[in-house]
Design a protein around this motif. Structure first.
Motif, mmCIF file in Angstrom:
data_model
loop_
_atom_site.group_PDB
_atom_site.id
_atom_site.type_symbol
_atom_site.label_atom_id
_atom_site.label_comp_id
_atom_site.label_asym_id
_atom_site.label_seq_id
_atom_site.Cartn_x
_atom_site.Cartn_y
_atom_site.Cartn_z
ATOM 1 N N ASP A 175 0.801 -1.198 -0.085
ATOM 2 C CA ASP A 175 0.079 0.004 0.029
ATOM 3 C C ASP A 175 0.772 1.303 -0.128
ATOM 4 O O ASP A 175 0.478 2.000 0.421
ATOM 5 N N HIS A 176 2.151 1.264 -0.740
ATOM 6 C CA HIS A 176 2.972 2.442 -0.651
ATOM 7 C C HIS A 176 2.659 3.133 -1.954
ATOM 8 O O HIS A 176 2.445 2.601 -2.975
ATOM 9 N N HIS A 177 3.145 4.375 -2.042
ATOM 10 C CA HIS A 177 3.322 5.201 -3.061
ATOM 11 C C HIS A 177 4.646 5.559 -3.398
ATOM 12 O O HIS A 177 5.383 5.954 -2.459
ATOM 13 N N VAL A 178 5.201 5.406 -4.614
ATOM 14 C CA VAL A 178 6.436 5.679 -4.921
ATOM 15 C C VAL A 178 6.640 6.506 -6.373
ATOM 16 O O VAL A 178 5.944 6.143 -7.226
ATOM 17 N N THR A 179 7.350 7.429 -6.144
ATOM 18 C CA THR A 179 7.591 8.319 -7.382
ATOM 19 C C THR A 179 8.562 7.870 -8.564
ATOM 20 O O THR A 179 8.298 8.009 -9.665
ATOM 21 N N ASP A 180 9.405 7.192 -8.108
ATOM 22 C CA ASP A 180 10.706 6.898 -8.960
ATOM 23 C C ASP A 180 10.820 5.159 -8.966
ATOM 24 O O ASP A 180 11.500 4.843 -8.086
ATOM 25 N N GLU A 181 9.805 4.360 -9.770
ATOM 26 C CA GLU A 181 9.739 2.912 -9.657
ATOM 27 C C GLU A 181 11.217 2.302 -9.897
ATOM 28 O O GLU A 181 11.681 1.350 -9.234
ATOM 29 N N ALA A 182 12.110 2.854 -10.919
ATOM 30 C CA ALA A 182 13.326 2.300 -11.145
ATOM 31 C C ALA A 182 14.357 2.368 -10.097
ATOM 32 O O ALA A 182 14.864 1.581 -9.427
ATOM 33 N N ALA A 183 14.286 3.784 -9.585
ATOM 34 C CA ALA A 183 15.344 3.938 -8.315
ATOM 35 C C ALA A 183 14.952 2.973 -7.199
ATOM 36 O O ALA A 183 15.605 2.468 -6.334
ATOM 37 N N ASP A 239 21.943 -7.211 14.640
ATOM 38 C CA ASP A 239 22.489 -7.380 13.594
ATOM 39 C C ASP A 239 21.745 -6.601 12.532
ATOM 40 O O ASP A 239 21.518 -7.024 11.316
ATOM 41 N N VAL A 240 21.330 -5.506 12.615
ATOM 42 C CA VAL A 240 20.042 -4.811 11.805
ATOM 43 C C VAL A 240 20.938 -3.658 10.987
ATOM 44 O O VAL A 240 21.680 -2.675 11.720
ATOM 45 N N SER A 241 20.949 -3.397 9.683
ATOM 46 C CA SER A 241 21.602 -2.337 9.043
ATOM 47 C C SER A 241 20.465 -1.606 8.286
ATOM 48 O O SER A 241 19.219 -2.109 8.094
ATOM 49 N N VAL A 242 20.636 -0.305 7.924
ATOM 50 C CA VAL A 242 19.638 0.390 7.363
ATOM 51 C C VAL A 242 20.220 1.070 6.085
ATOM 52 O O VAL A 242 21.495 1.429 6.008
ATOM 53 N N THR A 243 19.422 0.726 4.926
ATOM 54 C CA THR A 243 19.980 1.357 3.730
ATOM 55 C C THR A 243 19.082 2.475 3.218
ATOM 56 O O THR A 243 18.063 2.341 3.513
ATOM 57 N N PRO A 244 19.475 3.710 2.900
ATOM 58 C CA PRO A 244 18.638 4.919 2.601
ATOM 59 C C PRO A 244 17.704 4.865 1.156
ATOM 60 O O PRO A 244 18.338 4.076 0.180
ATOM 61 N N LEU A 245 16.480 5.169 1.166
ATOM 62 C CA LEU A 245 15.564 5.024 0.288
ATOM 63 C C LEU A 245 15.213 6.836 -0.169
ATOM 64 O O LEU A 245 14.698 7.297 0.436
ATOM 65 N N SER A 246 15.949 7.211 -1.325
ATOM 66 C CA SER A 246 15.883 8.532 -1.444
ATOM 67 C C SER A 246 15.047 8.762 -2.673
ATOM 68 O O SER A 246 15.510 9.299 -3.736
ATOM 69 N N VAL A 247 13.970 8.322 -2.477
ATOM 70 C CA VAL A 247 13.014 8.661 -3.653
ATOM 71 C C VAL A 247 11.463 9.014 -3.164
ATOM 72 O O VAL A 247 11.354 9.045 -1.874
ATOM 73 N N GLY A 248 10.657 9.828 -3.749
ATOM 74 C CA GLY A 248 9.439 10.264 -3.268
ATOM 75 C C GLY A 248 8.444 9.091 -2.769
ATOM 76 O O GLY A 248 8.276 7.991 -3.440
ATOM 77 N N TRP A 249 8.228 9.011 -1.773
ATOM 78 C CA TRP A 249 7.492 7.702 -1.084
ATOM 79 C C TRP A 249 6.485 8.196 -0.009
ATOM 80 O O TRP A 249 6.643 9.303 0.645
ATOM 81 N N ASP A 250 5.389 7.680 0.140
ATOM 82 C CA ASP A 250 4.396 7.527 1.108
ATOM 83 C C ASP A 250 3.747 6.378 1.497
ATOM 84 O O ASP A 250 3.554 5.574 0.542
ATOM 85 N N ASP A 251 3.369 6.256 2.631
ATOM 86 C CA ASP A 251 2.487 5.211 3.183
ATOM 87 C C ASP A 251 0.972 5.507 2.961
ATOM 88 O O ASP A 251 0.411 6.406 3.546
ATOM 89 N N LEU A 252 0.320 4.823 2.091
ATOM 90 C CA LEU A 252 -1.160 5.426 1.625
ATOM 91 C C LEU A 252 -1.762 4.510 2.824
ATOM 92 O O LEU A 252 -2.902 3.742 2.750
ATOM 93 N N GLY A 253 -1.693 4.872 4.193
ATOM 94 C CA GLY A 253 -2.367 4.305 5.213
ATOM 95 C C GLY A 253 -3.583 5.065 5.943
ATOM 96 O O GLY A 253 -4.241 4.648 6.633
ATOM 97 N N THR A 254 -3.582 6.338 5.422
ATOM 98 C CA THR A 254 -4.634 7.267 5.967
ATOM 99 C C THR A 254 -5.093 8.271 4.918
ATOM 100 O O THR A 254 -4.559 8.462 3.655
ATOM 101 N N TRP A 255 -6.177 8.906 4.970
ATOM 102 C CA TRP A 255 -6.966 9.715 4.009
ATOM 103 C C TRP A 255 -5.937 11.005 3.647
ATOM 104 O O TRP A 255 -5.919 11.557 2.716
ATOM 105 N N ASP A 256 -5.256 11.352 4.945
ATOM 106 C CA ASP A 256 -4.488 12.595 4.660
ATOM 107 C C ASP A 256 -3.346 12.273 3.797
ATOM 108 O O ASP A 256 -3.002 12.926 2.978
ATOM 109 N N ALA A 257 -2.641 11.083 3.787
ATOM 110 C CA ALA A 257 -1.637 10.462 3.012
ATOM 111 C C ALA A 257 -2.308 10.422 1.587
ATOM 112 O O ALA A 257 -1.382 10.848 0.625
#
Length: 342
Positions: free
Chosen positions: A110-118, A245-263
Protein backbone atom coordinates in the motif's frame (compact mmCIF):
# COMPACT_ATOMS: atom_id res chain seq x y z
CA UNK A 1 24.36 -11.59 -6.76
CA UNK A 2 24.29 -15.36 -7.01
CA UNK A 3 21.32 -15.83 -4.67
CA UNK A 4 17.72 -16.03 -5.90
CA UNK A 5 15.49 -13.19 -4.73
CA UNK A 6 11.90 -13.65 -3.63
CA UNK A 7 9.68 -10.59 -3.26
CA UNK A 8 7.17 -11.20 -0.48
CA UNK A 9 4.36 -8.64 -0.65
CA UNK A 10 2.21 -8.25 2.46
CA UNK A 11 -1.47 -7.90 1.59
CA UNK A 12 -3.35 -9.32 4.55
CA UNK A 13 -4.50 -6.16 6.30
CA UNK A 14 -7.80 -4.36 5.85
CA UNK A 15 -6.56 -0.77 6.09
CA UNK A 16 -8.98 0.39 8.76
CA UNK A 17 -7.82 4.03 8.66
CA UNK A 18 -9.12 4.24 5.09
CA UNK A 19 -12.67 3.41 6.11
CA UNK A 20 -15.23 3.47 4.51
CA UNK A 21 -13.37 2.73 1.25
CA UNK A 22 -11.55 -0.10 2.98
CA UNK A 23 -13.79 -2.67 4.63
CA UNK A 24 -13.35 -6.21 5.90
CA UNK A 25 -14.39 -7.62 2.50
CA UNK A 26 -12.74 -4.87 0.42
CA UNK A 27 -9.25 -4.05 1.75
CA UNK A 28 -7.28 -1.01 0.65
CA UNK A 29 -4.71 -2.96 -1.39
CA UNK A 30 -7.45 -3.70 -3.96
CA UNK A 31 -8.26 0.01 -4.40
CA UNK A 32 -6.55 2.48 -6.74
CA UNK A 33 -7.30 5.75 -4.84
CA UNK A 34 -7.23 7.96 -7.90
CA UNK A 35 -4.87 5.87 -10.02
CA UNK A 36 -5.64 3.50 -12.86
CA UNK A 37 -4.45 0.32 -11.14
CA UNK A 38 -4.79 -1.04 -7.62
CA UNK A 39 -2.13 -0.48 -4.98
CA UNK A 40 -1.30 -4.18 -5.05
CA UNK A 41 -0.86 -4.17 -8.84
CA UNK A 42 1.47 -1.19 -8.63
CA UNK A 43 3.52 -2.86 -5.91
CA UNK A 44 3.94 -5.98 -8.01
CA UNK A 45 5.33 -3.87 -10.86
CA UNK A 46 8.07 -2.59 -8.54
CA UNK A 47 9.24 -6.12 -7.79
CA UNK A 48 9.51 -7.37 -11.37
CA UNK A 49 13.27 -7.89 -10.90
CA UNK A 50 12.73 -10.72 -8.39
CA UNK A 51 13.14 -14.36 -9.35
CA UNK A 52 9.82 -15.14 -7.69
CA UNK A 53 7.00 -13.01 -6.33
CA UNK A 54 4.65 -14.10 -3.57
CA UNK A 55 1.69 -12.32 -2.00
CA UNK A 56 1.24 -13.06 1.70
CA UNK A 57 -2.41 -12.65 2.63
CA UNK A 58 -5.32 -14.00 4.60
CA UNK A 59 -7.59 -16.76 3.30
CA UNK A 60 -10.59 -14.48 2.73
CA UNK A 61 -8.59 -12.32 0.28
CA UNK A 62 -6.81 -15.13 -1.57
CA UNK A 63 -9.27 -15.60 -4.43
CA UNK A 64 -9.04 -11.94 -5.45
CA UNK A 65 -5.23 -11.73 -5.40
CA UNK A 66 -4.84 -13.09 -8.93
CA UNK A 67 -7.08 -10.34 -10.30
CA UNK A 68 -4.43 -7.83 -9.19
CA UNK A 69 -1.26 -9.95 -9.30
CA UNK A 70 -1.73 -12.77 -11.82
CA UNK A 71 2.02 -13.39 -11.97
CA UNK A 72 2.39 -14.00 -8.22
CA UNK A 73 2.10 -17.01 -6.00
CA UNK A 74 -0.22 -16.77 -3.01
CA UNK A 75 0.85 -17.69 0.51
CA UNK A 76 -1.94 -17.79 3.10
CA UNK A 77 -1.03 -17.03 6.69
CA UNK A 78 -2.73 -19.36 9.22
CA UNK A 79 -4.09 -16.45 11.25
CA UNK A 80 -4.02 -12.67 11.10
CA UNK A 81 -1.61 -11.78 13.91
CA UNK A 82 0.25 -8.77 12.48
CA UNK A 83 3.53 -8.69 10.57
CA UNK A 84 5.71 -10.52 13.11
CA UNK A 85 4.16 -13.98 12.88
CA UNK A 86 3.32 -13.46 9.21
CA UNK A 87 6.90 -12.76 8.13
CA UNK A 88 8.38 -15.53 10.26
CA UNK A 89 5.90 -17.93 8.67
CA UNK A 90 6.82 -16.66 5.19
CA UNK A 91 10.54 -17.16 5.88
CA UNK A 92 9.91 -20.73 7.00
CA UNK A 93 7.73 -21.51 3.98
CA UNK A 94 9.94 -19.85 1.35
CA UNK A 95 13.40 -20.92 2.51
CA UNK A 96 13.49 -24.08 0.37
CA UNK A 97 12.04 -22.74 -2.90
CA UNK A 98 15.42 -22.86 -4.67
CA UNK A 99 18.58 -24.99 -4.58
CA UNK A 100 20.32 -22.10 -2.79
CA UNK A 101 18.82 -20.23 0.11
CA UNK A 102 17.01 -17.19 -1.28
CA UNK A 103 16.96 -13.60 -0.09
CA UNK A 104 13.54 -12.27 0.85
CA UNK A 105 12.47 -8.73 0.03
CA UNK A 106 9.45 -8.04 2.24
CA UNK A 107 7.31 -5.00 1.52
CA UNK A 108 3.75 -3.77 2.09
CA UNK A 109 1.27 -3.51 -0.75
CA UNK A 110 0.00 0.00 0.00
CA UNK A 111 2.86 2.41 -0.67
CA UNK A 112 3.22 5.24 -3.18
CA UNK A 113 6.58 5.61 -4.95
CA UNK A 114 7.51 8.30 -7.47
CA UNK A 115 10.57 6.69 -9.09
CA UNK A 116 9.91 3.01 -9.72
CA UNK A 117 13.34 2.26 -11.22
CA UNK A 118 15.25 3.90 -8.36
CA UNK A 119 13.06 2.10 -5.83
CA UNK A 120 13.73 -1.28 -7.45
CA UNK A 121 17.47 -0.56 -7.48
CA UNK A 122 17.42 0.08 -3.71
CA UNK A 123 15.53 -3.16 -3.13
CA UNK A 124 18.12 -5.08 -5.13
CA UNK A 125 20.95 -3.45 -3.18
CA UNK A 126 19.19 -4.27 0.11
CA UNK A 127 19.14 -7.94 -0.92
CA UNK A 128 22.89 -7.81 -1.55
CA UNK A 129 23.51 -6.20 1.84
CA UNK A 130 21.47 -8.94 3.54
CA UNK A 131 23.81 -11.56 2.05
CA UNK A 132 26.98 -9.56 2.77
CA UNK A 133 26.11 -8.93 6.42
CA UNK A 134 24.16 -12.13 7.15
CA UNK A 135 21.83 -9.83 9.06
CA UNK A 136 18.52 -8.00 8.82
CA UNK A 137 18.23 -5.00 6.50
CA UNK A 138 15.61 -2.26 6.67
CA UNK A 139 14.99 0.56 4.22
CA UNK A 140 15.01 4.06 5.68
CA UNK A 141 13.17 6.81 3.83
CA UNK A 142 14.90 10.17 3.87
CA UNK A 143 12.27 12.38 5.56
CA UNK A 144 10.85 15.51 3.98
CA UNK A 145 9.12 16.78 7.12
CA UNK A 146 8.89 15.98 10.86
CA UNK A 147 6.02 13.53 10.42
CA UNK A 148 4.36 12.19 13.55
CA UNK A 149 2.57 9.32 11.80
CA UNK A 150 5.72 7.30 11.06
CA UNK A 151 8.26 5.48 13.15
CA UNK A 152 11.92 6.45 12.81
CA UNK A 153 15.19 4.58 12.36
CA UNK A 154 18.26 6.07 14.02
CA UNK A 155 21.55 4.90 12.44
CA UNK A 156 24.75 4.65 14.45
CA UNK A 157 26.19 7.43 12.29
CA UNK A 158 24.69 10.05 9.99
CA UNK A 159 27.04 9.34 7.07
CA UNK A 160 26.21 6.12 5.25
CA UNK A 161 29.36 4.22 4.27
CA UNK A 162 30.48 3.54 0.71
CA UNK A 163 28.71 0.18 0.82
CA UNK A 164 25.39 1.99 1.15
CA UNK A 165 24.35 1.02 4.65
CA UNK A 166 24.89 1.69 8.35
CA UNK A 167 24.17 -0.19 11.54
CA UNK A 168 20.94 0.73 13.32
CA UNK A 169 21.29 2.27 16.75
CA UNK A 170 17.59 2.13 17.63
CA UNK A 171 14.03 2.32 16.37
CA UNK A 172 11.71 5.03 17.63
CA UNK A 173 7.95 4.70 17.45
CA UNK A 174 5.67 7.51 16.29
CA UNK A 175 6.95 10.62 18.10
CA UNK A 176 5.34 13.96 18.90
CA UNK A 177 6.23 16.87 16.61
CA UNK A 178 9.05 18.19 18.80
CA UNK A 179 10.75 14.80 18.93
CA UNK A 180 10.12 14.22 15.22
CA UNK A 181 11.85 17.51 14.42
CA UNK A 182 14.82 16.53 16.55
CA UNK A 183 15.05 13.13 14.87
CA UNK A 184 14.96 14.63 11.37
CA UNK A 185 17.66 17.14 12.32
CA UNK A 186 19.78 14.30 13.71
CA UNK A 187 19.68 12.33 10.45
CA UNK A 188 17.08 9.70 11.32
CA UNK A 189 15.02 7.98 8.65
CA UNK A 190 11.35 7.16 8.35
CA UNK A 191 10.64 3.49 8.95
CA UNK A 192 9.00 2.26 5.74
CA UNK A 193 8.43 -1.30 6.92
CA UNK A 194 10.44 -2.67 3.98
CA UNK A 195 13.00 -5.37 4.76
CA UNK A 196 15.55 -7.76 3.26
CA UNK A 197 16.95 -10.90 4.88
CA UNK A 198 17.68 -14.52 4.29
CA UNK A 199 15.21 -16.92 5.93
CA UNK A 200 17.96 -18.33 8.15
CA UNK A 201 18.87 -14.86 9.44
CA UNK A 202 15.29 -13.97 10.35
CA UNK A 203 14.54 -17.34 11.93
CA UNK A 204 17.79 -17.11 13.93
CA UNK A 205 16.71 -13.81 15.48
CA UNK A 206 13.11 -14.98 15.85
CA UNK A 207 14.33 -17.77 18.14
CA UNK A 208 15.51 -15.06 20.56
CA UNK A 209 12.24 -13.15 20.44
CA UNK A 210 8.62 -13.45 21.63
CA UNK A 211 8.04 -15.44 18.43
CA UNK A 212 10.26 -18.33 19.55
CA UNK A 213 7.22 -20.60 20.21
CA UNK A 214 6.13 -20.05 16.62
CA UNK A 215 9.56 -21.03 15.28
CA UNK A 216 9.56 -24.18 17.41
CA UNK A 217 6.10 -25.13 16.20
CA UNK A 218 7.00 -24.49 12.56
CA UNK A 219 10.03 -26.75 12.88
CA UNK A 220 7.71 -29.40 14.36
CA UNK A 221 5.35 -29.03 11.39
CA UNK A 222 2.55 -27.38 13.38
CA UNK A 223 2.02 -23.85 12.02
CA UNK A 224 -1.53 -23.57 13.37
CA UNK A 225 -0.32 -24.45 16.86
CA UNK A 226 2.52 -21.96 16.49
CA UNK A 227 0.16 -19.12 15.68
CA UNK A 228 -2.03 -20.10 18.62
CA UNK A 229 1.04 -19.91 20.87
CA UNK A 230 1.94 -16.28 20.11
CA UNK A 231 0.22 -12.93 20.41
CA UNK A 232 -0.33 -10.51 17.56
CA UNK A 233 2.82 -8.39 17.26
CA UNK A 234 4.57 -6.38 14.59
CA UNK A 235 7.93 -7.43 13.17
CA UNK A 236 9.43 -4.23 14.58
CA UNK A 237 8.40 -4.92 18.17
CA UNK A 238 9.03 -8.65 18.00
CA UNK A 239 12.41 -8.77 16.26
CA UNK A 240 13.83 -5.60 14.69
CA UNK A 241 14.00 -3.57 17.91
CA UNK A 242 15.68 -6.46 19.75
CA UNK A 243 18.14 -7.70 17.13
CA UNK A 244 21.78 -6.59 17.10
CA UNK A 245 22.51 -7.32 13.44
CA UNK A 246 20.26 -4.73 11.77
CA UNK A 247 21.43 -2.40 8.99
CA UNK A 248 19.64 0.49 7.30
CA UNK A 249 20.03 1.53 3.69
CA UNK A 250 18.56 4.85 2.52
CA UNK A 251 15.59 5.18 0.18
CA UNK A 252 15.95 8.54 -1.54
CA UNK A 253 12.82 8.64 -3.68
CA UNK A 254 9.41 10.20 -3.28
CA UNK A 255 7.52 7.85 -0.96
CA UNK A 256 4.38 7.77 1.13
CA UNK A 257 2.50 5.15 3.09
CA UNK A 258 -1.09 5.28 1.85
CA UNK A 259 -2.45 4.31 5.22
CA UNK A 260 -4.64 7.35 5.90
CA UNK A 261 -6.88 9.76 4.01
CA UNK A 262 -4.39 12.52 4.73
CA UNK A 263 -1.67 10.51 2.97
CA UNK A 264 -3.97 9.92 -0.01
CA UNK A 265 -4.47 13.67 -0.15
CA UNK A 266 -0.73 14.33 -0.07
CA UNK A 267 -0.19 12.04 -3.04
CA UNK A 268 -3.02 13.64 -4.99
CA UNK A 269 -1.58 17.08 -4.32
CA UNK A 270 1.41 16.16 -6.48
CA UNK A 271 -0.73 15.11 -9.45
CA UNK A 272 -3.86 17.28 -9.32
CA UNK A 273 -4.66 20.28 -11.49
CA UNK A 274 -5.61 23.70 -10.10
CA UNK A 275 -8.44 22.45 -7.93
CA UNK A 276 -8.24 23.48 -4.30
CA UNK A 277 -9.23 20.05 -3.03
CA UNK A 278 -7.82 16.53 -3.34
CA UNK A 279 -10.43 14.52 -5.22
CA UNK A 280 -10.11 10.76 -5.18
CA UNK A 281 -13.19 10.24 -7.36
CA UNK A 282 -16.77 11.33 -7.76
CA UNK A 283 -18.91 14.32 -8.65
CA UNK A 284 -17.85 17.17 -6.38
CA UNK A 285 -19.04 20.75 -6.18
CA UNK A 286 -16.66 22.93 -4.20
CA UNK A 287 -17.48 26.54 -3.24
CA UNK A 288 -14.93 28.49 -1.21
CA UNK A 289 -13.54 25.23 0.17
CA UNK A 290 -9.90 24.13 0.21
CA UNK A 291 -7.55 21.34 1.26
CA UNK A 292 -10.31 18.78 1.66
CA UNK A 293 -9.88 15.11 0.73
CA UNK A 294 -13.10 14.10 -1.04
CA UNK A 295 -13.64 10.45 -1.97
CA UNK A 296 -17.10 9.64 -3.29
CA UNK A 297 -16.95 7.52 -6.46
CA UNK A 298 -20.71 6.87 -6.63
CA UNK A 299 -22.12 10.02 -5.04
CA UNK A 300 -22.35 13.75 -5.47
CA UNK A 301 -20.70 15.78 -2.72
CA UNK A 302 -20.96 19.54 -2.27
CA UNK A 303 -18.48 21.25 0.05
CA UNK A 304 -19.19 24.85 1.03
CA UNK A 305 -16.86 27.09 3.04
CA UNK A 306 -15.09 24.22 4.76
CA UNK A 307 -11.36 23.47 4.82
CA UNK A 308 -9.15 20.59 5.87
CA UNK A 309 -11.84 17.91 6.00
CA UNK A 310 -12.08 14.28 4.97
CA UNK A 311 -15.35 13.48 3.21
CA UNK A 312 -15.51 9.82 2.14
CA UNK A 313 -18.68 8.13 0.88
CA UNK A 314 -18.68 4.50 -0.24
CA UNK A 315 -21.81 2.38 -0.62
CA UNK A 316 -24.07 3.27 2.29
CA UNK A 317 -21.24 4.57 4.51
CA UNK A 318 -20.12 8.19 4.96
CA UNK A 319 -17.17 9.49 6.97
CA UNK A 320 -16.65 13.17 7.79
CA UNK A 321 -13.64 14.11 9.91
CA UNK A 322 -10.93 16.76 10.27
CA UNK A 323 -8.03 15.93 8.00
CA UNK A 324 -5.59 16.02 10.90
CA UNK A 325 -7.63 13.28 12.61
CA UNK A 326 -6.75 10.75 9.89
CA UNK A 327 -4.99 8.45 12.34
CA UNK A 328 -8.15 8.26 14.48
CA UNK A 329 -10.36 6.78 11.78
CA UNK A 330 -9.40 3.38 13.18
CA UNK A 331 -11.30 4.41 16.35
CA UNK A 332 -14.45 4.52 14.24
CA UNK A 333 -13.70 1.05 12.93
CA UNK A 334 -13.11 -0.25 16.46
CA UNK A 335 -16.55 0.98 17.51
CA UNK A 336 -18.16 -0.50 14.40
CA UNK A 337 -16.50 -3.85 15.03
CA UNK A 338 -17.94 -3.84 18.54
CA UNK A 339 -21.34 -3.52 16.86
CA UNK A 340 -20.41 -6.13 14.25
CA UNK A 341 -20.96 -3.44 11.61
CA UNK A 342 -17.56 -3.15 9.92
Amino acid sequence: MDRPVIACVLAGGTGSRLYPASRSDRPKQFHSFGGERSLLSQTMDRTAFADERVVLTRESFADEIHDHAPEAGVLIEPDGKDTGPALVYAAWRLRDRFDREPVLICLPSDHHVTDEAAFAAVLERAAEIAVETDGLVTLGVEPTRPATGYGYIVPTRSDIDEDGHAAVERFTEKPDREEATRLVDAGAYWNAGIFAWTPSALLRDARESPLAPLVDALEDGDPDGGFDAVDAISIDYAIMERATDVSVTPLSVGWDDLGTWDAVGRVLETTRDDTANDLVAGDVLSIDAANNVVAAPDSHVSVLEVDDLIVAAFDDRILVAPRDASQRVRDVVTRLRERDAF
